[in-house]
Design a protein around this motif. Structure first.
Motif, PDB file in Angstrom:
ATOM      1  N   LYS A   1       2.309   7.294  -6.978  1.00 45.38           N
ATOM      2  CA  LYS A   1       1.589   8.486  -7.442  1.00 45.38           C
ATOM      3  C   LYS A   1       2.270   9.760  -6.954  1.00 45.38           C
ATOM      4  O   LYS A   1       2.306  10.762  -7.674  1.00 45.38           O
ATOM      5  CB  LYS A   1       0.148   8.441  -6.934  1.00 45.38           C
ATOM      6  CG  LYS A   1      -0.637   7.226  -7.406  1.00 45.38           C
ATOM      7  CD  LYS A   1      -2.013   7.184  -6.750  1.00 45.38           C
ATOM      8  CE  LYS A   1      -2.780   5.928  -7.154  1.00 45.38           C
ATOM      9  NZ  LYS A   1      -4.102   5.837  -6.473  1.00 45.38           N
ATOM     10  N   GLU A   2       2.800   9.711  -5.741  1.00 46.06           N
ATOM     11  CA  GLU A   2       3.423  10.895  -5.156  1.00 46.06           C
ATOM     12  C   GLU A   2       4.605  10.459  -4.296  1.00 46.06           C
ATOM     13  O   GLU A   2       4.469  10.259  -3.093  1.00 46.06           O
ATOM     14  CB  GLU A   2       2.411  11.664  -4.301  1.00 46.06           C
ATOM     15  CG  GLU A   2       2.915  13.012  -3.819  1.00 46.06           C
ATOM     16  CD  GLU A   2       1.840  13.781  -3.075  1.00 46.06           C
ATOM     17  OE1 GLU A   2       2.196  14.749  -2.384  1.00 46.06           O
ATOM     18  OE2 GLU A   2       0.647  13.411  -3.189  1.00 46.06           O
TER      19      GLU A   2
ATOM     20  N   ASP B   1       0.838  -1.210   0.000  1.00 51.17           N
ATOM     21  CA  ASP B   1       0.000   0.000   0.000  1.00 51.17           C
ATOM     22  C   ASP B   1       0.867   1.252   0.000  1.00 51.17           C
ATOM     23  O   ASP B   1       0.571   2.226  -0.712  1.00 51.17           O
ATOM     24  CB  ASP B   1      -0.923   0.007   1.229  1.00 51.17           C
ATOM     25  CG  ASP B   1      -2.019  -1.043   1.138  1.00 51.17           C
ATOM     26  OD1 ASP B   1      -2.263  -1.551   0.032  1.00 51.17           O
ATOM     27  OD2 ASP B   1      -2.623  -1.354   2.187  1.00 51.17           O
ATOM     28  N   ALA B   2       1.936   1.239   0.808  1.00 50.14           N
ATOM     29  CA  ALA B   2       2.830   2.402   0.869  1.00 50.14           C
ATOM     30  C   ALA B   2       3.502   2.647  -0.474  1.00 50.14           C
ATOM     31  O   ALA B   2       3.607   3.791  -0.941  1.00 50.14           O
ATOM     32  CB  ALA B   2       3.878   2.196   1.961  1.00 50.14           C
TER      33      ALA B   2
ATOM     34  N   ARG C   1       0.953   4.073  -2.984  1.00 49.00           N
ATOM     35  CA  ARG C   1       0.687   5.494  -2.758  1.00 49.00           C
ATOM     36  C   ARG C   1       1.841   6.357  -3.260  1.00 49.00           C
ATOM     37  O   ARG C   1       1.632   7.419  -3.845  1.00 49.00           O
ATOM     38  CB  ARG C   1       0.450   5.752  -1.263  1.00 49.00           C
ATOM     39  CG  ARG C   1      -0.874   5.210  -0.738  1.00 49.00           C
ATOM     40  CD  ARG C   1      -1.210   5.803   0.624  1.00 49.00           C
ATOM     41  NE  ARG C   1      -0.194   5.497   1.628  1.00 49.00           N
ATOM     42  CZ  ARG C   1      -0.217   4.429   2.405  1.00 49.00           C
ATOM     43  NH1 ARG C   1      -1.207   3.539   2.289  1.00 49.00           N
ATOM     44  NH2 ARG C   1       0.740   4.219   3.300  1.00 49.00           N
ATOM     45  N   GLN C   2       3.062   5.879  -3.032  1.00 44.72           N
ATOM     46  CA  GLN C   2       4.204   6.691  -3.420  1.00 44.72           C
ATOM     47  C   GLN C   2       4.507   6.610  -4.915  1.00 44.72           C
ATOM     48  O   GLN C   2       5.262   7.447  -5.442  1.00 44.72           O
ATOM     49  CB  GLN C   2       5.430   6.324  -2.578  1.00 44.72           C
ATOM     50  CG  GLN C   2       5.253   6.696  -1.113  1.00 44.72           C
ATOM     51  CD  GLN C   2       6.567   6.872  -0.383  1.00 44.72           C
ATOM     52  OE1 GLN C   2       7.557   7.322  -0.956  1.00 44.72           O
ATOM     53  NE2 GLN C   2       6.573   6.515   0.896  1.00 44.72           N
TER      54      GLN C   2
END
Length: 412
Positions: free
Chosen positions: A214-215, A207-208, A211-212
């Protein structure tokens, strides 16, 4: 051959609810010391055959020279254990990865990506941050008052916060994530519980990473994404993050707590850390690392081919389990009285607390840095630091691949 036998019989390490009796010895301790049986095995010969319920033979290696030889041989062994997972248990082969369970050339490629972040020069940027984490933990310990649990209040938060900052992880799932870090090393209930924790923990990291993607954040995960882009998969990146987190959190937390026990035994020990020069401090830390060997067993090595090793006929698929705690208590390398903590010790060769060869712990220098900062600050802040209970009353982890202690009440 061994892989076909495992698949045929449906053996899945993740489904085992017990640990085979012969494999308990290298994980057991009497207080801080490996059980005497481990030394007896080392004295009996270079290889000790284990009677396991698998269609391959396992051997325990306990001598220092033999351990170095096995851990150095990169081309004749594999550390990939995915063939031991049927996919029906709480973890599948997809949950197994990272540097430890990956062979060259994939291992070489992944380690090349992450190694630059763990050089002394790059790690130096973390030193002020680590000092802040240590100071905050010391404040919390003082606020908790005499009888406080040093393991919970100080030893665990320091490496946990450091690794989260290094990776660039947020703290939303901090408590659950930290709990799973301990559970995955506990072999008490066999593979089922441990690999279940592996699977859950890696979900956090997937999940981390997602998310990263994308950003990208400011930490290691974001930096790798910026540098490597789509050339590194989410699976590989999560595996790298998983290895950094689990290898750099639980082990260092254990070292801080366990070191406190030994350093408070004798005022002279504490004084060496409190006011010694850098060379003296480093020597004490290396002896602590050797003495505890918190990572008790190295990643298993599977023979790629039939061979002769230390007078034994090894078959392709057989596994060698290297006892790091046994090797580090070998008088051949450690010198006189290897079972004694001696801050003046000058071993004949380096210890194996971080492993050896291509799978040597990539975070070794980070661990040393944290110990170098935390231990002097702790002993200077609390010059009267002592255990709040007799050492004999402390409960250490049993059957854990990473040795440690859950609770350490102290007075000051």
């Amino acid at each position: 051959m061994a892989r076909r036998h495992v698949a045929k019989r449906g053996i899945d390490l993740a489904s085992f609810t017990f640990i085979p009796e012969p494999t308990k010895t290298p994980l057991q301790r009497v207080g801080l010391d490996p059980v005497p049986r481990l030394a007896q095995i080392r004295d009996s010969g270079p290889l000790h055959r284990l009677d396991l319920p698998f269609d391959f033979t396992a051997y325990l290696v306990t001598g220092h020279e033999q351990a170095r030889e096995v851990l150095t041989a990169r081309d004749i062994y594999s550390t990939d254990i995915r063939h031991l997972f049927s996919g029906d248990g709480p973890a599948t082969s997809d949950d197994i990865g990272g540097l430890g369970f990956t062979d060259p050339p994939v291992h070489t490629r992944l380690r090349k990506i992450i190694t630059p972040e763990f050089t002394m020069r790059r790690l130096a940027r973390l030193e002020p941050l680590i000092e802040q984490f240590v100071d905050r933990a010391l404040d919390d310990l003082e606020a908790a008052g005499p009888g406080a649990d040093l393991a919970k209040v100080l030893a665990f938060p320091i490496p946990f916060n450091t690794i989260c900052a290094l990776l660039g992880l947020d703290y939303e799932d901090r408590q659950a994530f930290a709990k799973l870090g301990s559970a995955r090393f506990d072999a008490t209930n066999g593979g089922a519980a441990a690999f279940g924790a592996v699977s859950e923990q890696r979900e956090f990291l997937f999940d981390a990473v997602a998310r990263q993607r994308k950003e990208p954040g400011p930490g290691l995960i974001g930096q790798i994404i910026r540098n490597e882009g789509d050339t590194i998969t989410d699976h590989d990146l999560a595996g790298l993050a998983d290895g950094v987190f689990t290898g750099g959190y639980e082990t260092t937390a254990g070292m801080i707590a366990l070191s406190t026990i030994v350093l408070t035994r004798d005022p002279a020990y504490a004084e060496l850390v409190r006011s010694g020069d850098r060379k003296t401090l480093d020597r004490v830390i290396e002896e602590l690392l050797r003495y505890f060997s918190v990572v008790q067993v190295a990643f298993p090595r599977f023979a790629k081919q039939d061979m002769e090793l230390f007078g034994e006929s090894i078959k392709a698929g057989d596994v060698l389990l290297v006892s790091l705690s046994g090797a580090n208590r070998d008088g051949v390398s450690a010198g006189d009285q290897p079972d004694v903590f001696d801050p003046a010790r000058v071993p004949a060769s380096g210890h194996l607390a971080f492993g050896h060869g291509i799978h040597r712990c990539i975070g070794a220098e980070l661990a040393r840095m944290e110990l170098r900062i935390a231990l002097p600050k702790l002993l200077n802040r609390f010059p009267d630091l002592a255990l709040a209970v007799p050492e004999s009353d402390l409960e250490f982890r049993q059957l854990s691949f990473v040795f440690g202690i859950e609770s350490l009440p102290v007075t000051f």
